[in-house]
Design a protein around this motif. Structure first.
Motif, short mmCIF file in Angstrom:
data_model
loop_
_atom_site.label_atom_id
_atom_site.label_comp_id
_atom_site.label_asym_id
_atom_site.label_seq_id
_atom_site.Cartn_x
_atom_site.Cartn_y
_atom_site.Cartn_z
N ASP A 79 -13.18 16.73 -5.89
CA ASP A 79 -14.09 15.67 -5.74
C ASP A 79 -13.53 14.61 -4.87
N VAL A 80 -13.31 14.66 -3.70
CA VAL A 80 -12.73 13.37 -2.86
C VAL A 80 -13.65 13.24 -1.66
N LYS A 81 -13.83 12.09 -1.17
CA LYS A 81 -14.47 11.71 -0.10
C LYS A 81 -13.41 11.19 1.10
N ASP A 82 -12.74 9.92 0.79
CA ASP A 82 -12.13 9.19 1.89
C ASP A 82 -10.56 8.80 1.45
N ALA A 83 -10.23 9.52 0.23
CA ALA A 83 -8.95 8.90 -0.29
C ALA A 83 -8.25 10.20 -1.03
N ASP A 84 -7.05 10.24 -0.84
CA ASP A 84 -6.30 11.34 -1.63
C ASP A 84 -5.30 10.64 -2.38
N ALA A 85 -4.76 11.31 -3.57
CA ALA A 85 -3.71 10.96 -4.41
C ALA A 85 -2.58 10.72 -3.39
N THR A 86 -1.77 9.72 -4.17
CA THR A 86 -0.35 9.33 -3.21
C THR A 86 0.81 9.39 -4.11
N GLY A 87 0.72 9.24 -5.28
CA GLY A 87 1.68 9.39 -6.35
C GLY A 87 1.55 8.25 -7.34
N ALA A 91 -1.53 7.16 22.21
CA ALA A 91 -1.14 5.93 22.65
C ALA A 91 0.26 5.05 22.36
N PRO A 92 1.18 5.27 22.95
CA PRO A 92 2.39 4.54 22.57
C PRO A 92 2.30 3.02 21.95
N GLY A 93 2.82 2.62 21.17
CA GLY A 93 2.78 1.41 20.71
C GLY A 93 1.72 0.99 19.33
N THR A 94 1.11 2.39 19.20
CA THR A 94 0.25 2.31 18.10
C THR A 94 0.88 2.16 16.71
N ARG A 95 0.48 1.60 15.77
CA ARG A 95 0.96 1.05 14.71
C ARG A 95 0.12 1.49 13.58
N ASP A 96 0.52 1.84 12.47
CA ASP A 96 -0.22 2.19 10.96
C ASP A 96 -1.16 1.17 10.85
N THR A 97 -2.44 1.73 10.30
CA THR A 97 -3.14 0.84 9.38
C THR A 97 -2.64 1.18 7.99
N ASN A 98 -3.18 0.14 7.10
CA ASN A 98 -2.80 0.29 5.66
C ASN A 98 -4.01 0.34 4.70
N GLY A 99 -3.80 1.17 3.41
CA GLY A 99 -4.87 0.86 2.67
C GLY A 99 -4.68 2.08 1.80
N PHE A 100 -5.60 1.99 0.73
CA PHE A 100 -5.52 3.18 -0.24
C PHE A 100 -6.56 4.44 -0.01
N THR A 101 -7.21 4.27 1.04
CA THR A 101 -8.15 5.16 1.47
C THR A 101 -7.34 5.91 2.83
N PHE A 144 0.76 -1.30 0.00
CA PHE A 144 -0.01 -0.18 -0.17
C PHE A 144 0.96 1.24 -0.04
N PRO A 145 0.35 2.39 -0.45
CA PRO A 145 1.05 3.61 -0.40
C PRO A 145 1.44 3.90 1.15
N ASN A 146 2.52 4.43 1.30
CA ASN A 146 2.81 4.81 2.74
C ASN A 146 3.17 3.65 3.67
N GLU A 153 15.48 4.55 11.93
CA GLU A 153 14.12 4.67 12.33
C GLU A 153 13.83 6.27 12.30
N HIS A 154 12.58 6.35 12.20
CA HIS A 154 12.40 8.08 11.95
C HIS A 154 10.96 8.20 12.36
N PRO A 155 10.61 9.23 12.89
CA PRO A 155 8.97 9.31 13.24
C PRO A 155 8.19 9.73 12.08
N LEU A 156 7.17 9.05 11.74
CA LEU A 156 6.13 9.26 10.73
C LEU A 156 5.07 10.22 11.38
N TRP A 157 4.72 9.80 12.38
CA TRP A 157 3.43 10.57 13.19
C TRP A 157 3.85 10.19 14.75
N PHE A 158 2.95 10.99 15.40
CA PHE A 158 2.98 10.73 16.81
C PHE A 158 1.51 10.59 17.67
N SER A 159 1.24 9.32 18.21
CA SER A 159 0.11 9.00 18.43
C SER A 159 -0.15 9.28 20.15
#
Length: 803
Positions: free
Chosen positions: A725-733, A449-459, A407-409, A441-447
């Motif tokens: 014209d977007v709802k729950d997804a953005d372009a990613t590349g 709740a420590p220990g949170t992981r990314d979910t993945n998808g096109f949306t 998935f993107p990202n 290792e570098h920070p992508l974002w801060f949650s």
């Protein structure tokens, strides 16, 4: 056997023979291939040899399409059959995410003029009456898909190469590759030695061993892989045509016709590594013992989809080795630390990519650079940090998830962490969700709740809102971004300025405390890199560039000789950095220093050595966010203390930590390009707005190449699009861009939601489209109406940047 050659290719599998053939096509006729056994020995001969054109990476799609079209040309020109069967391929989507992937690939096919389109269930059943299409959301058809004969293709490349003057020596193992003081090589074999300027390691299963002869450690590891062929199936025997292959990747198997039966292969979860300590020299055309129980779950899913598989007997089982890189992409290109040593190893879908990779390798050797940007496959994406433990963990994950969507990202956690900086634990405890950048290792974002992981998808995923909060915090107050993963270089000595001017296209700053932005020009005149160069002292410069491209850029730095009065070294490990940006960044930093940070005392694009919280830092008045800000570079030993001071002072002005996902959004709001997305050897400076930084009244690396294309009109231009014209997804590349009437006009290079401007945004390359024009951006493979903007939506005049 001849004693001199322009190039020596090591390895007589499909890739080595393709490289040899393409070298001769580009005019190099004095070339030799050495094979330790018979051609095709190793992993080529037993491959399933499926061919397909579409890939999630646009350039890989282009080389696979080239390869598929090449085989019939090879047959015609050489007289050697390639065993080409192209009954088509059916691609099935059971899951919504797979449907998104297939629709996006169909949009790319339309953009590139390829034949890949959706068909109805009725049409699919007509094409392949043995498949049960229940539960399938979407069916795509690729009419040119199919398979080839592995030995036939390899022999066709070899025949073509011989016809063009190349020599091939079978049963001639290479026992040594020794580089000479002048950069040339001696290749040693039991039959004699060959002197050459270019060595190509295409040794397949023996890629590690051949590389080691030159002192190179390639991150490769073989696994076992199985497929089986059924006995004759009556329904197939009764047909007067060949059935299309089936790509049911949600089911984690592949299936195609073989003879009058079916061939079924799988990538199972129970991975079996092989030859971890080295591929045996005596191995050739052997196979491993059958172990179908290992792929039983995959087989059962194949039987559910094609019941005839379950009633047919098994005619034979192929269980053979294949060799993988940590990300399952090829290790491709010249070794940066060696002159004239090229690799093309670890190719998994070899018969879909053999022609394209052979052509690009030959092109790189002959012309100095391939015409496509292949950085995602460049061996320089890995360094010494990609050791045996990391490689094994990642190869196991890649094999077991071969058909999983990338998935993107997406950031896969297996094998990590590999490289961490002192602040890693602190950031982890603050809720950082980490990504991987050249091993770091570098920070992508801060949650929260420590220990949170990314979910993945096109949306949009679980990080969408937290990243928005980080962006708004920085634009409203300030943010603290860890930029330690940027590559840093130290250039010192009396000749430092002259050397840097000979490397980079811009003129180096004359005054101490000044910085410049500069492109690095590639062999074809494109953008090989973008850098910030700062003059710290009369004979001292600091150079900052892309972290993931540090080893890649070594090729360019080493291309310009350094005199005795120039010292150049990487400072990436010894120097860490933070970007403090936002309207309150000056107030934040002023709490920690007596230095005057006012615009008058410290204007934009200036630098100073200052004390910050008692720590010496190099402060640069620049920010990739497009906002008021400073980059602060300190000794790695001071990283923890500096971060603590910045976070504490930040609380007083409403600032906090910000990750790289937010930085992506902020730089797109400002319209800033990024290396490997907007800046690439494929793109000319005048297409991305960097031509203004090129000084033609001095010499610089590859100036002649730039002069050749300098007056050319841009083929396309970098632009920014607001997607409305977007709802729950953005372009990613990678998404194609069309006019509303369906005319293809470009593609997205970077996409994100612009949280602080309230717009879904895409940077991309457009041809013949003016600001204000409406376009359709194919997010999720579906048209989303957008408009080309006249200027970036955030601070287009740069008032905040220079405040």
């Amino acid at each position: 056997m001849k004693t001199h050659a322009q190039a020596v290719v090591i390895g007589g599998g499909v890739i080595g023979c393709s490289i040899l053939y393409h070298l001769t096509k580009l005019g190099w006729r004095d070339v030799v291939l050495l094979e330790r056994d018979e051609l095709t020995s190793g992993s080529t001969w037993h491959a399933a040899a499926n061919i397909h054109g579409l890939h999630d990476n646009n350039n890989i799609t282009r080389i696979q399409h080239y390869t598929m079209n090449l085989y019939k040309e090879l047959e015609a020109s050489t007289g050697q059959g390639c065993g080409v069967f192209q009954p088509g391929s059916l691609y099935l989507a059971q899951a919504e995410a797979r449907e998104h992937q297939l629709r996006l690939q169909a949009a790319k096919a339309k953009y590139y003029g390829l034949n890949f389109h959706e068909i109805s269930r009725d049409e699919a059943e007509r094409l392949h009456p043995l498949v049960d299409f229940d539960g399938i959301r979407c069916i795509m058809y690729e009419p040119d898909g199919g398979n080839v004969d592995p030995s036939g293709v390899t022999q066709a490349y070899a025949t073509g190469a011989r016809q063009n003057g190349a020599d091939i020596h079978r049963f001639t193992p290479v026992t040594g590759t020794e580089q000479q003081p002048d950069g040339s090589w001696i290749v040693r074999t039991p039959k004699g030695e060959i002197r050459t300027d270019v060595v190509v390691n295409a040794a397949g299963l023996w890629g590690r061993e051949v590389a080691a002869l030159a002192g190179v450690d390639l991150p490769l590891l073989p696994t076992e892989h199985q497929y089986f062929v059924t006995e004759t199936i009556a329904e197939i025997a009764g047909l007067d045509r060949r059935l299309p292959s089936v790509a049911d990747r949600d089911g984690e198997y592949y299936l195609r016709q073989e003879g009058q039966g079916l061939l079924v292969g799988a990538y199972e979860k129970d991975v079996r590594f092989w030859a971890e300590g080295g591929t045996p020299q005596g191995f050739g055309h052997e196979l491993f013992a059958d172990d179908l129980e290992r792929i039983e779950d995959n087989m059962m899913r194949a039987i559910d989809r094609v019941p005839a598989v379950g009633t047919a007997g098994i005619k034979r089982v192929i269980n053979g080795p294949m060799i993988w890189s940590p990300d399952s992409n090829a290790l491709f290109g010249p070794v940066p630390e060696l002159k004239g040593y090229f690799c093309c190893n670890g190719i998994i879908p070899g018969f879909s990519q053999s022609g394209g990779l052979g052509h690009l390798t030959a092109e790189w050797i002959v012309t100095g650079e391939p015409h496509l940007d292949m950085f995602p496959w460049d061996l320089a994406r890995f360094g010494t940090w990609a050791g045996k433990a990391f490689t094994k963990a990642r190869v196991g994950d890649q094999y077991a998830h071969r058909f999983s969507i990338h998935f993107p990202n997406e950031e896969r956690a297996v094998g990590r962490p590999v490289r961490t900086r002192p602040i890693y634990e602190t950031q982890r405890d603050m809720g950082a969700v980490f990504g991987l950048n050249y091993g770091w290792e570098h920070p992508l974002w801060f949650s929260d709740a420590p220990g949170t992981r990314d979910t993945n998808g096109f949306t949009r995923q679980n990080w969408f809102e937290p990243v928005g909060e980080e962006c708004r915090m920085l634009r409203d107050a300030a943010g603290i971004i860890d930029i330690s993963n940027f590559a840093k270089y130290s250039v010192t000595g009396a000749g430092a300025e002259d050397w840097l001017n000979a490397v980079f296209a811009n003129r180096m700053p004359k005054a101490v405390g000044r910085s410049c932005l500069t492109p690095l020009i590639g062999k074809r005149g494109g953008i090989a890199g973008d850098f910030t160069v700062t003059r710290l002292a009369e004979d001292e410069f600091m150079v900052i560039g892309s972290g993931m491209a540090e080893r890649y850029h070594r090729r360019f730095f080493d291309a310009v000789p350094r005199t005795a009065d120039v010292a150049f070294r990487s400072a990436t490990e010894e120097v860490c950095g933070f970007n403090v940006a936002g309207p309150q960044s000056r107030a934040l930093l002023q709490r920690l220093t007596n230095a005057d940070l006012s615009t008058e005392a410290f204007p934009f694009m200036r630098s100073q050595r200052i004390d910050l919280a008692g720590i010496e830092v190099v402060a640069l008045r620049v920010s990739f966010t497009g906002d008021l800000g400073w980059e602060l570079h300190c000794a790695t030993d001071d990283q923890v203390a500096l971060y603590a001071a910045l976070i504490e002072a930040g609380r007083e002005v409403g600032a906090g930590p910000v990750g790289s996902r937010a930085l992506m959004s902020l730089r797109v709001e400002k319209g800033y390009g990024s290396w490997s997305r907007e800046y690439s050897p494929e793109y000319w400076p005048q297409e991305v707005g960097l031509d203004r930084l090129i000084k033609m009244d001095k010499d610089f690396l590859n100036k002649a190449a730039y002069e050749e294309i300098r007056e050319n009109a841009p083929r396309e231009m970098l632009a920014i699009i607001e997607v409305r014209d977007v709802k729950d997804a953005d372009a990613t590349g990678g998404e194609p861009v069309f006019l509303p009437d369906g005319t293809p006009v470009g593609r997205v290079s970077s996409g994100t939601y612009g949280y602080t401007v309230g717009k879904s945004l895409a940077l991309g390359f457009l041809k013949g489209v003016a600001p204000g024009a409406e376009v359709d951006v194919m997010i999720l493979g579906q048209p989303h109406r957008g408009v080309v903007l006249e200027e970036p939506p955030f601070d287009p005049a740069g008032q905040r940047l220079r405040a």
